[in-house]
Design a protein around this motif. Sequence first.
Motif, PDB file in Angstrom:
ATOM      1  N   ILE A  94       1.161  -1.472   0.056  1.00  0.00           N
ATOM      2  CA  ILE A  94      -0.098   0.071   0.088  1.00  0.00           C
ATOM      3  C   ILE A  94       0.920   1.259   0.253  1.00  0.00           C
ATOM      4  O   ILE A  94       1.774   1.403   0.657  1.00  0.00           O
ATOM      5  N   SER A  95       0.638   2.178  -0.699  1.00  0.00           N
ATOM      6  CA  SER A  95       2.083   3.040  -1.260  1.00  0.00           C
ATOM      7  C   SER A  95       1.282   4.050  -0.301  1.00  0.00           C
ATOM      8  O   SER A  95       0.383   4.474   0.557  1.00  0.00           O
ATOM      9  N   SER A  96       2.546   5.269  -0.278  1.00  0.00           N
ATOM     10  CA  SER A  96       2.504   6.156   0.228  1.00  0.00           C
ATOM     11  C   SER A  96       1.376   6.913   0.391  1.00  0.00           C
ATOM     12  O   SER A  96       0.796   7.892   0.702  1.00  0.00           O
ATOM     13  N   ARG A  97       1.190   7.269  -0.782  1.00  0.00           N
ATOM     14  CA  ARG A  97       0.200   8.084  -1.285  1.00  0.00           C
ATOM     15  C   ARG A  97      -0.871   7.903  -0.986  1.00  0.00           C
ATOM     16  O   ARG A  97      -2.326   8.479  -1.285  1.00  0.00           O
ATOM     17  N   HIS A  98      -1.070   6.349  -1.214  1.00  0.00           N
ATOM     18  CA  HIS A  98      -2.693   5.616  -0.820  1.00  0.00           C
ATOM     19  C   HIS A  98      -2.784   6.086   0.545  1.00  0.00           C
ATOM     20  O   HIS A  98      -4.005   5.704   1.303  1.00  0.00           O
ATOM     21  N   ILE A  99      -1.838   5.551   1.734  1.00  0.00           N
ATOM     22  CA  ILE A  99      -2.246   5.880   3.909  1.00  0.00           C
ATOM     23  C   ILE A  99      -2.534   8.107   3.028  1.00  0.00           C
ATOM     24  O   ILE A  99      -3.679   7.378   4.269  1.00  0.00           O
ATOM     25  N   ASP A 100      -2.013   9.042   2.383  1.00  0.00           N
ATOM     26  CA  ASP A 100      -2.202   9.639   2.496  1.00  0.00           C
ATOM     27  C   ASP A 100      -4.075   9.986   2.634  1.00  0.00           C
ATOM     28  O   ASP A 100      -4.323  10.915   2.795  1.00  0.00           O
ATOM     29  N   ARG A 235       5.218  10.435   3.375  1.00  0.00           N
ATOM     30  CA  ARG A 235       3.953  10.732   3.935  1.00  0.00           C
ATOM     31  C   ARG A 235       3.321  11.919   4.425  1.00  0.00           C
ATOM     32  O   ARG A 235       3.485  12.359   5.591  1.00  0.00           O
ATOM     33  N   ARG A 236       2.675  12.797   3.698  1.00  0.00           N
ATOM     34  CA  ARG A 236       1.962  13.638   4.286  1.00  0.00           C
ATOM     35  C   ARG A 236       1.016  14.510   5.016  1.00  0.00           C
ATOM     36  O   ARG A 236       1.256  15.154   5.725  1.00  0.00           O
ATOM     37  N   SER A 237       0.479  13.073   5.374  1.00  0.00           N
ATOM     38  CA  SER A 237      -0.507  13.139   6.185  1.00  0.00           C
ATOM     39  C   SER A 237       0.454  12.817   7.649  1.00  0.00           C
ATOM     40  O   SER A 237      -0.370  12.945   8.573  1.00  0.00           O
ATOM     41  N   PHE A 238       1.894  12.501   7.581  1.00  0.00           N
ATOM     42  CA  PHE A 238       2.658  12.509   9.074  1.00  0.00           C
ATOM     43  C   PHE A 238       2.491  13.593   9.773  1.00  0.00           C
ATOM     44  O   PHE A 238       3.286  14.450   8.527  1.00  0.00           O
ATOM     45  N   THR A 239       2.688  13.906  10.507  1.00  0.00           N
ATOM     46  CA  THR A 239       2.904  14.950  10.873  1.00  0.00           C
ATOM     47  C   THR A 239       3.989  15.951  11.058  1.00  0.00           C
ATOM     48  O   THR A 239       4.364  16.639  10.474  1.00  0.00           O
TER      49      THR A 239
END
Length: 290
Positions: A94-100, A235-239
């Motif tokens: 699962i890619s970092s884009r999907h994680i975001d 991962r841009r969703s990570f602080t």
Amino acid sequence: LQFLYFIVDTNMTSRIGRTREKELRAKRKTSIGVDEAGRGPLAGPVVVAGCVLPKEHSIKGITDSKLINTEAKREAVYSDITSHSGVEYSISVISSRHIDKQNILRATLDGMRRCAEAFVVSKDQYRCSLSPCREVECHTTSHNINLNNDRDFYALIDGNKNPPNMPFDSEPIIKGDSKEECIAAASILAKVTRDRLMHRLHDKYPEYLFDKHKGYPTVKHRDYIAENGVCPEHRRSFTPVRNALETRGIKVDVGASKSSRGRSKTVRKPTTKKSRRRVTSSSSSSSSSS
């Protein structure tokens, strides 16, 4: 002393229990161990593996991947697992884009479901079911899985959450990778697969030394982000990543609203106490109405 070290090292990587698996086998169920690697890093994919072990085997060293202290040892056990003719397994990346887009928890649970589905859905059908995610480079592979026999599967999930929409019954087991051998095997498959992917990312982005820290939030990794900025695999969703971007004047707007383990919070933060109160009151009213 060397002899004593050998004994300790061997015991640490000796075969662990199959208690729950045996209970399920008595009920004519086939156990699939499911585990992940890479929930905590700031960069790279999360990888999930599902694994069915034969009733009898001679594979040595299957244990929680975190207890195997070198990459070389994990690679050796990985090779023994994947080369065994009686082992069936699936791996979902699962890619970092999907994680975001989803957040790390949902993305991980989604990968667990996909790994389980690979045991009951043919490859062609499964490719079709994954087609909406090709844009974010997610993929799931199955290996040596026999789809022709009618088996009653049951997934043993490492952790405390059951993935939604599983294709068959499942149960979470806290610290399952140290309790059930099939989960431990899955942890090794996931960990080695992810480490290999991070080595490839190191070749593409050598300034971050992904081959050393594998994307985890070490002090050096944070320093490299501060020095070099953020690469597409972060991962841009990570602080910490979002903060690094905002420090450079780059506004972040991603789909994920929450990340587990406190590493990411809501991307769009209220700017005033008044607006923060409005968000809290509106969320509580919506929950009470539901």
